[in-house]
Design an enzyme around this catalytic site. Structure first.
Site, PDB file in Angstrom:
ATOM      1  N   ASP A 107      48.024  43.924  21.853  1.00 10.94           N
ATOM      2  CA  ASP A 107      48.554  44.964  20.954  1.00 10.94           C
ATOM      3  C   ASP A 107      47.708  46.231  20.970  1.00 10.94           C
ATOM      4  O   ASP A 107      48.230  47.342  20.927  1.00 10.94           O
ATOM      5  CB  ASP A 107      48.576  44.465  19.496  1.00 10.94           C
ATOM      6  CG  ASP A 107      49.560  43.339  19.272  1.00 10.94           C
ATOM      7  OD1 ASP A 107      50.305  43.005  20.203  1.00 10.94           O
ATOM      8  OD2 ASP A 107      49.557  42.791  18.160  1.00 10.94           O
ATOM      9  N   HIS A 108      46.371  46.045  21.004  1.00 15.01           N
ATOM     10  CA  HIS A 108      45.527  47.229  20.818  1.00 15.01           C
ATOM     11  C   HIS A 108      45.326  48.040  22.095  1.00 15.01           C
ATOM     12  O   HIS A 108      44.823  49.155  22.039  1.00 15.01           O
ATOM     13  CB  HIS A 108      44.233  46.845  20.108  1.00 15.01           C
ATOM     14  CG  HIS A 108      44.551  46.301  18.740  1.00 15.01           C
ATOM     15  ND1 HIS A 108      45.277  47.028  17.825  1.00 15.01           N
ATOM     16  CD2 HIS A 108      44.344  45.086  18.180  1.00 15.01           C
ATOM     17  CE1 HIS A 108      45.477  46.286  16.742  1.00 15.01           C
ATOM     18  NE2 HIS A 108      44.922  45.101  16.937  1.00 15.01           N
TER      19      HIS A 108
ATOM     20  N   HIS B 183      52.818  49.650  17.905  1.00 15.95           N
ATOM     21  CA  HIS B 183      52.065  49.537  19.169  1.00 15.95           C
ATOM     22  C   HIS B 183      52.959  49.014  20.295  1.00 15.95           C
ATOM     23  O   HIS B 183      53.391  49.781  21.142  1.00 15.95           O
ATOM     24  CB  HIS B 183      50.750  48.759  19.005  1.00 15.95           C
ATOM     25  CG  HIS B 183      50.772  47.570  18.090  1.00 15.95           C
ATOM     26  ND1 HIS B 183      51.709  46.570  18.188  1.00 15.95           N
ATOM     27  CD2 HIS B 183      49.944  47.214  17.065  1.00 15.95           C
ATOM     28  CE1 HIS B 183      51.460  45.651  17.268  1.00 15.95           C
ATOM     29  NE2 HIS B 183      50.409  46.012  16.553  1.00 15.95           N
TER      30      HIS B 183
ATOM     31  N   GLU C 291      54.860  37.665  19.026  1.00 19.78           N
ATOM     32  CA  GLU C 291      54.773  37.517  17.560  1.00 19.78           C
ATOM     33  C   GLU C 291      55.839  38.418  16.958  1.00 19.78           C
ATOM     34  O   GLU C 291      55.997  39.570  17.390  1.00 19.78           O
ATOM     35  CB  GLU C 291      53.394  37.946  17.061  1.00 19.78           C
ATOM     36  CG  GLU C 291      52.297  37.036  17.546  1.00 19.78           C
ATOM     37  CD  GLU C 291      50.905  37.598  17.282  1.00 19.78           C
ATOM     38  OE1 GLU C 291      49.943  36.934  17.668  1.00 19.78           O
ATOM     39  OE2 GLU C 291      50.790  38.694  16.699  1.00 19.78           O
TER      40      GLU C 291
ATOM     41  N   GLY D  59      42.924  38.914  19.892  1.00 21.37           N
ATOM     42  CA  GLY D  59      43.179  40.271  20.365  1.00 21.37           C
ATOM     43  C   GLY D  59      42.078  41.251  20.052  1.00 21.37           C
ATOM     44  O   GLY D  59      41.319  41.674  20.930  1.00 21.37           O
ATOM     45  N   HIS D  60      41.952  41.596  18.768  1.00 23.15           N
ATOM     46  CA  HIS D  60      41.084  42.697  18.359  1.00 23.15           C
ATOM     47  C   HIS D  60      39.649  42.519  18.847  1.00 23.15           C
ATOM     48  O   HIS D  60      39.029  43.468  19.341  1.00 23.15           O
ATOM     49  CB  HIS D  60      41.142  42.831  16.825  1.00 23.15           C
ATOM     50  CG  HIS D  60      40.474  44.052  16.309  1.00 23.15           C
ATOM     51  ND1 HIS D  60      39.185  44.046  15.831  1.00 23.15           N
ATOM     52  CD2 HIS D  60      40.895  45.332  16.217  1.00 23.15           C
ATOM     53  CE1 HIS D  60      38.859  45.259  15.448  1.00 23.15           C
ATOM     54  NE2 HIS D  60      39.866  46.065  15.672  1.00 23.15           N
TER      55      HIS D  60
HETATM   56  N1  PXP Z   1      47.842  35.566  15.580  1.00 20.62           N
HETATM   57  C1  PXP Z   1      48.755  36.269  14.859  1.00 20.62           C
HETATM   58  C2  PXP Z   1      49.916  35.522  14.288  1.00 20.62           C
HETATM   59  C3  PXP Z   1      48.624  37.660  14.656  1.00 20.62           C
HETATM   60  O1  PXP Z   1      49.541  38.323  13.945  1.00 20.62           O
HETATM   61  C4  PXP Z   1      47.536  38.323  15.262  1.00 20.62           C
HETATM   62  C5  PXP Z   1      47.414  39.797  15.128  1.00 20.62           C
HETATM   63  O2  PXP Z   1      48.498  40.414  15.752  1.00 20.62           O
HETATM   64  C6  PXP Z   1      46.617  37.546  16.016  1.00 20.62           C
HETATM   65  C7  PXP Z   1      46.790  36.177  16.130  1.00 20.62           C
HETATM   66  C8  PXP Z   1      45.436  38.161  16.685  1.00 20.62           C
HETATM   67  O3  PXP Z   1      44.548  38.576  15.718  1.00 20.62           O
HETATM   68  P1  PXP Z   1      43.269  39.425  16.142  1.00 20.62           P
HETATM   69  O4  PXP Z   1      43.787  40.700  16.742  1.00 20.62           O
HETATM   70  O5  PXP Z   1      42.533  39.608  14.871  1.00 20.62           O
HETATM   71  O6  PXP Z   1      42.530  38.606  17.156  1.00 20.62           O
END
Ligand code: PXP
Length: 249
Positions: A17-18, A58, A78, A224-225
């Site tokens: 996403d990022h 995004h 998601e 992700g983040h």
């Molecule tokens: N799982 C779900 C259901 C999420 O909504 C997200 C964020 O989009 C993540 C995992 C990943 O989270 P992070 O970006 O904090 O690793």
């Protein structure tokens, strides 16, 4: 709780996403999601995750279509419990979708689904997608009653929200950390006994993921983040391979 167990069966799905956040901030063509997915694959990721939010802040429809067509890694999308996105998924057919709650004003997903309240909607959308061969995962808090209800609804997988654990993680003061970790472990065990694939995700980074990686019956880590933040300094390939190594040990 045994904190160190080798588990090469743990799989890592990298949330991109990022990468799209950076691109959408300037409406440029870069950084490119498809290139990012290729690097993740070379670095040892087992899957790609994209959150197609209703506000498309995004990830865009085209990103999902391109990754589905080009990437050799399994794709998880998601999504909120929206009929519009359900119809889109039935057309694009990712390997898996994860149903999450979504609020327009939130910075990121804030918690698991309120399954007791939403079970009829969840079941309807889930069955529509399952009939197209898509695996459906529900994003839930580490609450035993929610996991049991998810199994009754016949979803394919559950992703446990690790955000509270991640938020409270303090390597110097482990009591709250252990309380949350135990809730996650018990939920994973309950789901596994009910035949569900049990995943974890949200807020995990290179330190707080280590105790969670000690839970052997977790299948997938959705991260992700933390990975994209580290990639700013190390490059995406190193960031992904470092994380893959941690979760598989
Ligand atoms: N799982 C779900 C259901 C999420 O909504 C997200 C964020 O989009 C993540 C995992 C990943 O989270 P992070 O970006 O904090 O690793």
């Amino acid at each position: 709780m045994n904190m160190i167990k080798k588990n090469k069966n743990h799989i890592l799905s990298v949330n991109l996403d990022h990468v799209a956040t950076l691109r959408q901030q300037r409406h440029t063509l870069y950084p490119d999601i498809v290139t990012a997915a290729g690097i993740c694959e070379q670095a040892g990721a087992d899957g790609i995750t994209l959150h197609l939010r209703q506000d498309r802040r995004h990830i865009q429809n085209r990103d999902v279509e391109l990754i589905r067509e080009i990437s050799i890694l399994p794709l998880t999308v998601e999504m909120s419990c929206s009929k519009e996105i359900t119809d889109l998924m039935c057309r694009i057919r990712p390997e898996k979708v994860t149903l999450v709650p979504e609020k327009p004003e939130e910075l990121t997903t804030e918690g698991g689904l309120n399954l007791k309240e939403m079970k009829d909607t969840v079941k309807r959308l889930m069955e529509e997608m399952q009939s197209e061969g898509i695996h459906v995962c529900l994003f839930l808090e580490p609450e035993i009653t929610d996991i049991e209800l998810a199994a009754e609804l016949k979803c394919d997988a559950v992703e446990i929200h690790t955000g509270t654990y991640a938020h409270n993680f303090d390597a110097r003061n482990t009591s709250r950390t252990f309380e949350e970790l135990e809730r996650i472990q018990k939920s994973v065990e309950t789901g596994t006994s009910a035949g569900l694939m049990m995943n974890v995700g949200h807020g995990l980074h290179y330190q707080n993921v280590i105790p969670v990686a000690g839970i052997p019956s977790v299948t997938e880590f959705s991260i992700g983040h933390g990975i994209i933040s580290r990639a700013v300094f190390t490059g995406l390939k190193a960031a992904v391979s470092d994380m893959a190594e941690i979760i598989k040990q």
